[in-house]
Design a protein around this motif. Structure first.
Motif, PDB file in Angstrom:
ATOM      1  N   GLY A  11       0.726  -1.435   0.017  1.00 25.00           N
ATOM      2  CA  GLY A  11       0.077   0.102   0.002  1.00 25.00           C
ATOM      3  C   GLY A  11       0.654   1.374   0.073  1.00 25.00           C
ATOM      4  N   GLY A  12       2.028   1.098  -0.181  1.00 19.68           N
ATOM      5  CA  GLY A  12       2.810   2.235  -0.318  1.00 19.68           C
ATOM      6  C   GLY A  12       3.164   2.980   1.037  1.00 19.68           C
ATOM      7  N   TRP A  13       3.787   4.039   1.118  1.00 18.22           N
ATOM      8  CA  TRP A  13       4.185   4.647   2.564  1.00 18.22           C
ATOM      9  C   TRP A  13       2.836   5.265   3.313  1.00 18.22           C
ATOM     10  N   ILE A  14       2.045   5.474   2.860  1.00 18.56           N
ATOM     11  CA  ILE A  14       0.758   5.758   3.794  1.00 18.56           C
ATOM     12  C   ILE A  14       0.359   4.292   4.333  1.00 18.56           C
ATOM     13  N   PHE A  15       0.229   3.229   3.547  1.00 26.80           N
ATOM     14  CA  PHE A  15      -0.057   2.090   4.453  1.00 26.80           C
ATOM     15  C   PHE A  15       0.963   1.793   5.514  1.00 26.80           C
ATOM     16  N   PHE A  16       2.056   1.813   5.173  1.00 27.25           N
ATOM     17  CA  PHE A  16       3.237   1.584   6.118  1.00 27.25           C
ATOM     18  C   PHE A  16       2.946   2.587   7.436  1.00 27.25           C
ATOM     19  N   TYR A  17       2.476   3.582   7.223  1.00 29.45           N
ATOM     20  CA  TYR A  17       2.336   4.336   8.633  1.00 29.45           C
ATOM     21  C   TYR A  17       0.993   4.017   9.175  1.00 29.45           C
ATOM     22  N   LEU A  18       0.031   3.754   8.360  1.00 30.60           N
ATOM     23  CA  LEU A  18      -1.334   3.629   9.153  1.00 30.60           C
ATOM     24  C   LEU A  18      -1.153   2.210   9.686  1.00 30.60           C
ATOM     25  N   PHE A  19      -0.306   1.220   9.208  1.00 26.18           N
ATOM     26  CA  PHE A  19      -0.497  -0.020   9.880  1.00 26.18           C
ATOM     27  C   PHE A  19       0.409   0.277  11.338  1.00 26.18           C
ATOM     28  N   LEU A  20       1.390   1.126  11.187  1.00 28.15           N
ATOM     29  CA  LEU A  20       1.966   1.292  12.796  1.00 28.15           C
ATOM     30  C   LEU A  20       1.398   2.116  13.391  1.00 28.15           C
ATOM     31  N   VAL A  21       0.191   2.894  13.170  1.00 25.68           N
ATOM     32  CA  VAL A  21      -0.711   3.682  13.892  1.00 25.68           C
ATOM     33  C   VAL A  21      -1.675   2.682  14.513  1.00 25.68           C
ATOM     34  N   ALA A  22      -2.053   1.450  13.835  1.00 21.32           N
ATOM     35  CA  ALA A  22      -2.938   0.548  14.361  1.00 21.32           C
ATOM     36  C   ALA A  22      -2.290  -0.284  15.586  1.00 21.32           C
ATOM     37  N   CYS A  23      -0.903  -0.495  15.484  1.00 21.25           N
ATOM     38  CA  CYS A  23      -0.118  -1.129  16.682  1.00 21.25           C
ATOM     39  C   CYS A  23      -0.379  -0.234  17.545  1.00 21.25           C
ATOM     40  N   VAL A  24       0.020   1.027  17.761  1.00 19.55           N
ATOM     41  CA  VAL A  24      -0.112   2.247  18.777  1.00 19.55           C
ATOM     42  C   VAL A  24      -1.400   2.109  19.436  1.00 19.55           C
ATOM     43  N   ILE A  25      -2.177   2.115  18.586  1.00 12.15           N
ATOM     44  CA  ILE A  25      -3.803   2.130  19.040  1.00 12.15           C
ATOM     45  C   ILE A  25      -4.080   0.766  20.023  1.00 12.15           C
ATOM     46  N   LEU A  26      -3.574  -0.428  19.640  1.00 13.74           N
ATOM     47  CA  LEU A  26      -3.579  -1.330  20.466  1.00 13.74           C
ATOM     48  C   LEU A  26      -2.800  -1.374  21.733  1.00 13.74           C
ATOM     49  N   SER A  27      -1.886  -0.597  21.766  1.00 11.12           N
ATOM     50  CA  SER A  27      -0.941  -0.562  22.814  1.00 11.12           C
ATOM     51  C   SER A  27      -1.627   0.013  24.296  1.00 11.12           C
ATOM     52  N   ILE A  28      -2.365   1.160  23.704  1.00 10.94           N
ATOM     53  CA  ILE A  28      -3.303   1.907  24.640  1.00 10.94           C
ATOM     54  C   ILE A  28      -4.251   0.836  25.337  1.00 10.94           C
ATOM     55  N   PHE A  29      -4.741   0.130  24.955  1.00 13.75           N
ATOM     56  CA  PHE A  29      -5.603  -1.231  25.405  1.00 13.75           C
ATOM     57  C   PHE A  29      -4.719  -2.025  26.546  1.00 13.75           C
ATOM     58  N   ALA A  30      -3.509  -2.285  26.014  1.00 13.55           N
ATOM     59  CA  ALA A  30      -2.552  -2.802  26.942  1.00 13.55           C
ATOM     60  C   ALA A  30      -2.255  -2.205  28.069  1.00 13.55           C
ATOM     61  N   ILE A  31      -1.913  -0.882  27.765  1.00 11.87           N
ATOM     62  CA  ILE A  31      -1.617  -0.170  29.129  1.00 11.87           C
ATOM     63  C   ILE A  31      -2.759   0.253  29.752  1.00 11.87           C
ATOM     64  N   ARG A  32      -3.859   0.393  29.467  1.00 12.96           N
ATOM     65  CA  ARG A  32      -5.087   0.192  30.542  1.00 12.96           C
ATOM     66  C   ARG A  32      -5.065  -1.128  31.575  1.00 12.96           C
ATOM     67  N   ALA A  33      -4.493  -2.089  30.972  1.00 10.67           N
ATOM     68  CA  ALA A  33      -4.499  -3.273  31.940  1.00 10.67           C
ATOM     69  C   ALA A  33      -3.471  -3.221  33.092  1.00 10.67           C
ATOM     70  N   LEU A  34      -2.539  -2.147  33.103  1.00 15.42           N
ATOM     71  CA  LEU A  34      -1.439  -2.198  33.890  1.00 15.42           C
ATOM     72  C   LEU A  34      -1.771  -1.630  35.177  1.00 15.42           C
ATOM     73  N   PRO A  35      -1.192  -2.056  36.360  1.00 15.72           N
ATOM     74  CA  PRO A  35      -1.529  -1.446  37.563  1.00 15.72           C
ATOM     75  C   PRO A  35      -1.117   0.060  37.529  1.00 15.72           C
ATOM     76  N   GLU A  36      -1.710   0.747  38.594  1.00 15.45           N
ATOM     77  CA  GLU A  36      -1.467   1.962  38.770  1.00 15.45           C
ATOM     78  C   GLU A  36      -0.691   2.067  39.982  1.00 15.45           C
TER      79      GLU A  36
END
Length: 429
Positions: A388-413
């Motif tokens: 998908g070219g450079w735009i697809f490359f960066y959007l794929f990485l955006v999706a990874c970071v969005i998923l990281s937010i859900f994992a962060i929410r599972a961490l204890p404060e």
């Protein structure tokens, strides 16, 4: 026998430890990180001008795997090196010396395979030293001050890269070998000064209790803490891995400048330093501020989530605005996020470690989440760009970071139990 850390003989005062950690780590990272951005890509282009894209991906991918393995293995060795000189200091010296000599091999290499082997050794040895530096925080700093010292320690990455790039920029007309030589001297001398003159350490006292002979499962759980008993540890790995997938888009920056924006290799080489140096100023400020504020607010997760959102913003700028100004803006945003994340993440990890006796080994395992994206992105980028070219490359990485937010929410404060909900525990199992 079950082993538990009882105490450590010989500790460093907070001020001395902070200076020793920052100074030694800065010099280590100058030698480890700067070549990968400003020297190694062009060394590969020089040796293999026609196939440099493939060769560079191969070298960075395989060497990052070495770093991945070196971190938990080197950490485990450091944890069990119980001598009067100090288990961390010993491996800071061995690792920095081995890494510096490996840089010398890269500088004199004339074939791709030589660069590959030497880069693998560089990653292995410098990561031995790096995990030893990391482990000094849970070894010697109380929980109440770990955010502050983690923020100060986090200065190593931005300042190290800033100084390294500044040195190489001023040496622009110098021979390539001279540039490698300066970096390897810094990578050896700095950690040696830190370990020998600032950091104090001695033997650890280990409390042993008799238990039944451990099963294979228990032995595996000793190397990798059980997700059932220590779920926060696994959530920390998942969240960091996904977030760093986004940040380490910068490893492909020089390729992007040449392939997408059409710059010559000479022009790209002259731009890489200024682009990253500007971003690293923000990273340094965000690191200190994030660490201090997290201690004062007694909160860590909000800083991690904000860092993830900023990385998403930086990736979107790079994806949709293909010009040099946008590259500067995007990299600055990514580095601001990295500074904040690194400071708070180090403090959080120090807090949730299952066993301080295995601190260096466990830090090494957690650092896999920092290293693995550096392996995956060069290997995955050609496929993503083809699809998908450079735009697809960066959007794929955006999706990874969005998923990281859900994992962060599972961490204890801070103040919460490191055992998260039963549902999350079942998911990890």
């Amino acid at each position: 026998m079950a082993e538990k850390l009882a105490s450590i003989k010989g500790k460093t005062s907070f001020g001395r430890l902070a200076f020793g950690l920052v100074f030694g780590n800065i010099c280590l990272l100058i030698a480890l990180m700067t070549p990968g951005i400003m020297l190694l890509p062009f060394k590969v282009m020089e040796i293999d001008p026609k196939g440099f894209t493939t060769s560079y991906g191969l070298i960075t991918g395989i060497s990052a795997l070495f770093a991945l393995i070196a971190q938990p293995v080197g950490g485990a060795i450091s944890d069990r090196t119980n001598i009067s000189f100090g288990r961390r200091r010993t491996w800071i010296l061995i690792g920095s010396l081995g890494g510096g000599l490996s840089l010398l091999w890269i500088a004199s290499a004339s074939t791709v395979w030589q660069v590959l082997i030497a880069t693998c050794l560089t990653q292995m040895f410098f990561n031995f030293a790096g995990v030893a530096f990391n482990a000094l925080i849970p070894d010697q700093v109380s929980v109440e001050k770990q955010g502050t010292i983690s923020g100060i320690y986090g200065l190593g990455m931005p300042i190290g890269m800033f100084v390294g790039m500044g040195i190489l920029t001023t040496m622009n007309a110098a021979p390539s070998f001279s540039k490698w030589l300066v970096l390897l001297i810094i990578g050896i001398v700095g950690p040696f000064i830190s370990a020998l003159f600032f950091i104090r350490e001695g033997k650890v006292e280990i409390e042993k209790t008799k238990v039944e002979k451990p099963s294979i499962k228990e032995r595996l759980n000793h190397f990798y803490p059980s997700p059932r008993k220590h779920p926060a540890f696994t959530w920390a790995i998942i969240s960091k891995f996904l977030l760093m997938m986004g940040y380490f888009s910068v490893t492909y920056l020089s390729i992007m400048l040449v392939s997408r924006l059409g710059f010559s290799t000479e022009k790209a080489q002259s731009l890489i330093g200024p682009i990253n140096m500007l971003g690293l100023v923000g990273s340094a400020l965000a690191s200190v501020l994030g660490g201090i504020l997290s201690d004062k607010m007694k909160k860590q997760k909000p800083f991690l989530i904000i860092s993830a959102i900023m990385i998403i913003a930086g990736l979107l700028v790079l994806a949709f605005i293909p010009n040099l100004t946008a590259v500067f803006v995007g990299v600055v945003i990514l580095n601001l996020a990295l500074g904040s994340f690194t400071a708070v993440d180090t403090a959080l990890v120090s807090r949730i470690l299952p066993n301080k006796l295995d601190a260096s080994k466990d830090f090494g395992i957690l650092n896999i989440a920092n290293t693995l994206p550096q392996t995956i992105i060069p290997a995955l980028a050609p496929l993503l760009l083809h699809v998908g070219g450079w735009i697809f490359f960066y959007l794929f990485l955006v999706a990874c970071v969005i998923l990281s937010i859900f994992a962060i929410r599972a961490l204890p404060e801070i103040g919460q139990s490191t055992k998260v909900t039963e549902l999350e525990n079942k998911v990890l199992a």
